[in-house]
Write a protein that holds these residues in place. Structure first.
Motif, short mmCIF file in Angstrom:
data_model
loop_
_atom_site.label_atom_id
_atom_site.label_comp_id
_atom_site.label_asym_id
_atom_site.label_seq_id
_atom_site.Cartn_x
_atom_site.Cartn_y
_atom_site.Cartn_z
N MET A 1 28.19 21.05 20.15
CA MET A 1 28.44 20.44 18.84
C MET A 1 29.84 19.83 18.76
O MET A 1 30.22 19.29 17.73
N HIS B 1 32.78 21.44 18.92
CA HIS B 1 33.81 22.30 18.33
C HIS B 1 34.68 22.97 19.39
O HIS B 1 35.71 23.54 19.09
N GLY C 1 22.08 29.61 2.41
CA GLY C 1 21.11 29.16 3.39
C GLY C 1 19.81 28.82 2.68
O GLY C 1 19.61 29.19 1.52
N GLU D 1 23.60 27.18 -1.89
CA GLU D 1 24.99 27.01 -1.46
C GLU D 1 25.97 27.73 -2.38
O GLU D 1 27.17 27.55 -2.28
N LYS E 1 23.95 30.77 11.79
CA LYS E 1 23.58 29.36 11.98
C LYS E 1 23.99 28.50 10.79
O LYS E 1 24.49 27.39 10.96
N THR E 2 23.79 29.00 9.57
CA THR E 2 24.16 28.22 8.38
C THR E 2 25.64 27.89 8.38
O THR E 2 26.03 26.74 8.15
N ALA F 1 27.66 27.88 10.96
CA ALA F 1 27.98 27.06 12.12
C ALA F 1 27.58 25.60 11.92
O ALA F 1 28.26 24.70 12.39
N LEU F 2 26.49 25.36 11.18
CA LEU F 2 26.04 23.99 10.96
C LEU F 2 26.86 23.24 9.91
O LEU F 2 26.94 22.02 9.96
N TYR F 3 27.45 23.98 8.98
CA TYR F 3 28.18 23.35 7.88
C TYR F 3 29.58 23.95 7.72
O TYR F 3 29.93 24.42 6.64
#
Length: 186
Positions: free
Chosen positions: A3, A5, A144, A148, A159-160, A162-164
């Motif tokens: 990704m 990072h 998630g 929010e 995961k939530t 990490a994605l945002y």
């Protein structure tokens, strides 16, 4: 890595700072090499800890088992031997059905600070949220699946976040307690 990072290399220092988990190692090396050191603690202070005996317990739970209480006390009393520097952290291992989520709830209630609980998947997200919400007696939210909203105690999947990361960065910078449930070595 994929990704963008992380560049694939291990970087333990950023400018003049490093992760607090490395502090014991840095202090030992500095002491061994006779390098003068100073620990600058930028935390706003050690939170006032509630008494474990005074926890709010749901009606169906009379009291925590001794081993559950000991786990919370052990985590909150961790210090670095070299400096007596207070670093409340630890890894617990309790078997299936041993009450890990109750230990987490007790820790959150005792610390009484902004907390994020990270879980590996959606099923554990719902299960952990339900137990914490029933146990703590104040709002616990889960982020998630379109939710929010953030509160003093928030449950999320790894995961939530990490994605945002940008969306939750300001909140994550203010938390004082991070609990990672179901942490497995690679």
């Amino acid at each position: 890595f994929r990704m963008g990072h992380w560049d694939g290399y291990v970087h333990l220092f950023k400018k003049d700072m490093f992760g607090s988990g490395l502090l014991p190692y840095v202090l030992r090396i500095a002491q061994h090499k006779k390098i003068p050191t100073a620990v600058v603690d930028r935390r706003t202070g050690k939170p006032a800890l509630a008494s474990i005996a005074a926890l709010h317990l749901p009606k169906h739970i009379k009291k925590l088992y001794d081993y559950q209480t000991e786990v919370v006390q052990d985590i909150l009393s961790n210090t670095l031997e070299e400096t007596k520097y207070w670093i409340p952290r630890g890894m617990i291992e309790i078997g299936t059905g041993g009450g890990k989520t109750l230990v987490i709830a007790s820790l959150i209630q005792t610390v009484d600070s902004p907390t994020v609980v990270l879980v590996p998947g959606v099923e554990l997200l719902h299960q952990t949220h339900k137990v914490l919400d029933n146990f703590l007696g104040f709002p616990v939210v889960k982020i998630g699946q379109g939710n929010e909203q953030i509160e003093n105690v928030t449950v999320s999947t790894v995961k939530t976040l990490a994605l945002y990361p940008e969306q939750f960065q300001a909140y994550l910078e203010q938390i004082q307690c991070l609990v990672i449930d179901e942490c497995f070595p690679p």
